[in-house]
Scaffold this motif. Sequence first.
Motif, mmCIF file in Angstrom:
data_model
loop_
_atom_site.group_PDB
_atom_site.id
_atom_site.type_symbol
_atom_site.label_atom_id
_atom_site.label_comp_id
_atom_site.label_asym_id
_atom_site.label_seq_id
_atom_site.Cartn_x
_atom_site.Cartn_y
_atom_site.Cartn_z
ATOM 1 N N THR A 61 0.819 -1.209 0.000
ATOM 2 C CA THR A 61 0.000 0.000 0.000
ATOM 3 C C THR A 61 0.850 1.255 0.000
ATOM 4 O OG1 THR A 61 -1.954 1.029 0.991
ATOM 5 C CG2 THR A 61 -0.308 0.176 2.498
ATOM 6 N N SER A 62 0.286 2.287 -0.586
ATOM 7 C CA SER A 62 0.865 3.619 -0.660
ATOM 8 C C SER A 62 -0.190 4.587 -0.132
ATOM 9 C CB SER A 62 1.195 3.958 -2.116
ATOM 10 O OG SER A 62 1.495 5.330 -2.262
ATOM 11 N N VAL A 63 0.238 5.541 0.678
ATOM 12 C CA VAL A 63 -0.711 6.470 1.290
ATOM 13 C C VAL A 63 -0.293 7.908 0.992
ATOM 14 C CG1 VAL A 63 -1.829 7.193 3.426
ATOM 15 C CG2 VAL A 63 -1.118 4.819 3.142
ATOM 16 N N MET A 64 -1.213 8.678 0.409
ATOM 17 C CA MET A 64 -0.953 10.076 0.100
ATOM 18 C C MET A 64 -1.773 10.936 1.068
ATOM 19 S SD MET A 64 0.562 12.428 -1.533
ATOM 20 C CE MET A 64 1.366 11.853 -3.005
ATOM 21 N N ASP A 65 -1.364 10.920 2.324
ATOM 22 C CA ASP A 65 -2.021 11.750 3.327
ATOM 23 C C ASP A 65 -1.068 11.876 4.517
ATOM 24 O OD1 ASP A 65 -3.638 12.246 5.841
ATOM 25 O OD2 ASP A 65 -5.204 12.481 4.326
ATOM 26 N N PRO A 66 -0.480 13.064 4.716
ATOM 27 C CA PRO A 66 0.534 13.210 5.760
ATOM 28 C C PRO A 66 0.069 12.853 7.168
ATOM 29 C CG PRO A 66 0.520 15.136 4.341
ATOM 30 C CD PRO A 66 -0.664 14.292 3.956
ATOM 31 N N SER A 67 -1.186 13.105 7.490
ATOM 32 C CA SER A 67 -1.639 12.831 8.855
ATOM 33 C C SER A 67 -2.025 11.374 9.075
ATOM 34 C CB SER A 67 -2.800 13.754 9.236
ATOM 35 O OG SER A 67 -3.907 13.506 8.415
ATOM 36 N N GLU A 68 -2.309 10.636 8.014
ATOM 37 C CA GLU A 68 -2.757 9.251 8.151
ATOM 38 C C GLU A 68 -1.724 8.221 7.682
ATOM 39 O OE1 GLU A 68 -5.614 8.459 9.717
ATOM 40 O OE2 GLU A 68 -5.807 10.619 10.036
ATOM 41 N N GLN A 69 -0.724 8.678 6.943
ATOM 42 C CA GLN A 69 0.233 7.772 6.299
ATOM 43 C C GLN A 69 0.790 6.698 7.235
ATOM 44 O OE1 GLN A 69 3.963 8.213 3.432
ATOM 45 N NE2 GLN A 69 4.217 9.446 5.250
ATOM 46 N N TRP A 70 1.356 7.077 8.350
ATOM 47 C CA TRP A 70 2.067 6.111 9.191
ATOM 48 C C TRP A 70 1.108 5.171 9.915
ATOM 49 C CZ3 TRP A 70 6.572 5.833 7.263
ATOM 50 C CH2 TRP A 70 7.149 6.966 6.682
ATOM 51 N N LYS A 71 -0.102 5.633 10.213
ATOM 52 C CA LYS A 71 -1.110 4.745 10.820
ATOM 53 C C LYS A 71 -1.524 3.663 9.828
ATOM 54 C CE LYS A 71 -3.413 8.487 12.313
ATOM 55 N NZ LYS A 71 -4.566 9.292 12.682
ATOM 56 N N LEU A 97 7.619 13.201 6.738
ATOM 57 C CA LEU A 97 7.938 12.363 7.901
ATOM 58 C C LEU A 97 6.824 12.479 8.938
ATOM 59 C CD1 LEU A 97 11.745 13.063 8.240
ATOM 60 C CD2 LEU A 97 10.658 10.866 7.713
ATOM 61 N N LYS A 98 6.205 13.641 8.983
ATOM 62 C CA LYS A 98 5.007 13.908 9.768
ATOM 63 C C LYS A 98 4.383 15.151 9.144
ATOM 64 C CE LYS A 98 7.502 16.383 13.402
ATOM 65 N NZ LYS A 98 7.871 16.366 14.810
ATOM 66 N N PRO A 99 3.129 15.448 9.442
ATOM 67 C CA PRO A 99 2.497 16.608 8.798
ATOM 68 C C PRO A 99 3.343 17.871 8.962
ATOM 69 C CG PRO A 99 0.849 15.333 9.966
ATOM 70 C CD PRO A 99 2.196 14.740 10.337
ATOM 71 N N GLY A 100 3.635 18.491 7.842
ATOM 72 C CA GLY A 100 4.404 19.738 7.846
ATOM 73 C C GLY A 100 5.908 19.560 7.842
ATOM 74 N N GLU A 101 6.406 18.339 7.968
ATOM 75 C CA GLU A 101 7.856 18.098 7.981
ATOM 76 C C GLU A 101 8.249 17.212 6.808
ATOM 77 O OE1 GLU A 101 11.258 15.796 10.555
ATOM 78 O OE2 GLU A 101 9.568 16.620 11.670
ATOM 79 N N TYR A 102 8.840 17.862 5.802
ATOM 80 C CA TYR A 102 9.296 17.126 4.629
ATOM 81 C C TYR A 102 10.510 16.278 4.966
ATOM 82 C CZ TYR A 102 6.456 19.664 1.231
ATOM 83 O OH TYR A 102 5.417 20.165 0.504
#
Length: 167
Positions: A92-102, A124-129
Amino acid sequence: TNARNFPGLNFSRDELREYCEVTAGLGVKIEVEAFHMGGVWNAMRMVEKGLMKAPVWVTFFLGWKGGCWTPPTPKALVYMADHCPSGFVWNTSVMDPSEQWKVLSTAISLGGHVRVGMEDNPFLKPGEYAHSNADLVEKIVRIARDLGREIATPREARTLMGLKKSK
């Protein structure tokens, strides 16, 4: 939407059939890109017709907004994983910074595989490239190991995907 709105586009499976035939002739493994379960269904049809062989490598793209998409939630991933047929190996690939790691952690917990990189989600987390793809890979490796999953070697990954040995 219907085909009249897009002159010149063929909405039949002829194009999929042609992709399968051309890639098989070239010895190239197809990545089935599934933005929704219809992508998996079409791949199942190509397998039934003998145009694709198992294992089928399928990527569930969650949160990639467009005309057909699946929300980036663990629940959506569980649904797709539960309905993926035997002979298919999913990641799976996730294009959503707040949900990606979950969602990626859920994929690992379910026994699936993950795809990370700047193309998929550069945060790496929302707002941190991330500074590089390596930053993203290092993070998911830590998560996988924390969840009790080891990382496949290149040889193991090729075997899992049904690829020939590299030369």
